[in-house]
Design an enzyme around this catalytic site. Sequence first.
Site, mmCIF file in Angstrom:
data_model
loop_
_atom_site.group_PDB
_atom_site.id
_atom_site.type_symbol
_atom_site.label_atom_id
_atom_site.label_comp_id
_atom_site.label_asym_id
_atom_site.label_seq_id
_atom_site.Cartn_x
_atom_site.Cartn_y
_atom_site.Cartn_z
ATOM 1 N N ASN A 1 11.730 -8.361 7.129
ATOM 2 C CA ASN A 1 11.999 -7.620 8.359
ATOM 3 C C ASN A 1 11.554 -8.515 9.507
ATOM 4 O O ASN A 1 10.396 -8.938 9.549
ATOM 5 C CB ASN A 1 11.209 -6.311 8.380
ATOM 6 C CG ASN A 1 11.627 -5.363 7.272
ATOM 7 O OD1 ASN A 1 12.793 -5.335 6.872
ATOM 8 N ND2 ASN A 1 10.694 -4.602 6.746
ATOM 9 N N ILE B 1 0.827 -1.222 0.000
ATOM 10 C CA ILE B 1 0.000 0.000 0.000
ATOM 11 C C ILE B 1 0.859 1.269 0.000
ATOM 12 O O ILE B 1 0.385 2.333 -0.413
ATOM 13 C CB ILE B 1 -0.965 -0.033 1.218
ATOM 14 C CG1 ILE B 1 -2.198 0.789 0.961
ATOM 15 C CG2 ILE B 1 -0.269 0.371 2.513
ATOM 16 C CD1 ILE B 1 -3.313 0.534 1.976
ATOM 17 N N GLU C 1 6.480 -4.481 11.080
ATOM 18 C CA GLU C 1 5.274 -3.820 11.603
ATOM 19 C C GLU C 1 4.079 -4.752 11.633
ATOM 20 O O GLU C 1 3.212 -4.625 12.493
ATOM 21 C CB GLU C 1 4.949 -2.589 10.754
ATOM 22 C CG GLU C 1 5.937 -1.453 10.977
ATOM 23 C CD GLU C 1 5.730 -0.293 10.027
ATOM 24 O OE1 GLU C 1 4.789 -0.325 9.206
ATOM 25 O OE2 GLU C 1 6.537 0.652 10.104
ATOM 26 N N HIS D 1 6.148 -12.170 6.053
ATOM 27 C CA HIS D 1 6.007 -11.756 4.654
ATOM 28 C C HIS D 1 7.372 -11.323 4.139
ATOM 29 O O HIS D 1 8.237 -10.910 4.914
ATOM 30 C CB HIS D 1 4.999 -10.604 4.520
ATOM 31 C CG HIS D 1 5.327 -9.422 5.379
ATOM 32 N ND1 HIS D 1 5.039 -9.402 6.735
ATOM 33 C CD2 HIS D 1 5.950 -8.250 5.104
ATOM 34 C CE1 HIS D 1 5.455 -8.254 7.250
ATOM 35 N NE2 HIS D 1 6.025 -7.541 6.279
ATOM 36 N N HIS E 1 9.222 -8.778 1.319
ATOM 37 C CA HIS E 1 9.082 -7.657 0.402
ATOM 38 C C HIS E 1 9.828 -8.022 -0.886
ATOM 39 O O HIS E 1 11.008 -8.398 -0.836
ATOM 40 C CB HIS E 1 9.715 -6.391 0.990
ATOM 41 C CG HIS E 1 9.034 -5.906 2.238
ATOM 42 N ND1 HIS E 1 8.168 -4.836 2.248
ATOM 43 C CD2 HIS E 1 9.093 -6.345 3.527
ATOM 44 C CE1 HIS E 1 7.731 -4.633 3.490
ATOM 45 N NE2 HIS E 1 8.280 -5.541 4.271
HETATM 46 P P1 AMP Z 1 6.904 -4.777 7.641
HETATM 47 O O1 AMP Z 1 7.368 -3.465 8.169
HETATM 48 O O2 AMP Z 1 8.006 -5.633 7.079
HETATM 49 O O3 AMP Z 1 6.036 -5.518 8.639
HETATM 50 O O4 AMP Z 1 6.015 -4.446 6.378
HETATM 51 C C1 AMP Z 1 4.639 -4.299 6.407
HETATM 52 C C2 AMP Z 1 4.255 -3.748 5.062
HETATM 53 O O5 AMP Z 1 2.859 -3.937 4.896
HETATM 54 C C3 AMP Z 1 4.536 -2.245 4.888
HETATM 55 O O6 AMP Z 1 5.402 -2.055 3.766
HETATM 56 C C4 AMP Z 1 3.149 -1.652 4.657
HETATM 57 O O7 AMP Z 1 3.156 -0.586 3.719
HETATM 58 C C5 AMP Z 1 2.360 -2.848 4.145
HETATM 59 N N1 AMP Z 1 0.920 -2.795 4.369
HETATM 60 C C6 AMP Z 1 0.285 -2.514 5.541
HETATM 61 N N2 AMP Z 1 -1.062 -2.574 5.367
HETATM 62 C C7 AMP Z 1 -1.260 -2.921 4.067
HETATM 63 C C8 AMP Z 1 -2.427 -3.136 3.276
HETATM 64 N N3 AMP Z 1 -3.667 -3.018 3.777
HETATM 65 N N4 AMP Z 1 -2.261 -3.483 1.965
HETATM 66 C C9 AMP Z 1 -1.019 -3.600 1.444
HETATM 67 N N5 AMP Z 1 0.125 -3.412 2.140
HETATM 68 C C10 AMP Z 1 0.004 -3.069 3.430
#
Ligand code: AMP
Length: 107
Positions: free
Chosen positions: A85, A31, A93, A98, A100
């Site tokens: 991460n 997103i 977060e 997951h 990237h």
């Molecule tokens: P991390 O910091 O590795 O946990 O990455 C979480 C990722 O999820 C971040 O890059 C966010 O931009 C992405 N993210 C959070 N909510 C959504 C959503 N609803 N749809 C797509 N990506 C998301």
Amino acid sequence: MEKSIFTRIMEGEIPAKVEYEDEQVIVIHDIAPKARVHLLIIPRKPIATLMDVTPEDLPLIGHIHQVAQTLAKKLELPGFRLINNCGKEGGQEVFHIHYHFLAGFTE
Ligand code: AMP
């Protein structure tokens, strides 16, 4: 455990742009993209972090790498970064494992 945002996306509760899916993973567009191509490869199994991966999950982790290959071929990308991460200190977060998938840095 409370459902993660990614489980809610997989269950259709929250919309997302899906690039690929199979029985083990879903791939969505991030997103808040940090590159021209920024996808998230997310296992359907809600493992919290890489530190929670067990030996029985290793075929799934291998599969994620195969999916990265599939995405690179499908999107005709000559290269990419695959990043996990792990934990708050690692910048994680969303506590549903997951990877990237980032590409398009030289354009
Ligand atoms: P991390 O910091 O590795 O946990 O990455 C979480 C990722 O999820 C971040 O890059 C966010 O931009 C992405 N993210 C959070 N909510 C959504 C959503 N609803 N749809 C797509 N990506 C998301």
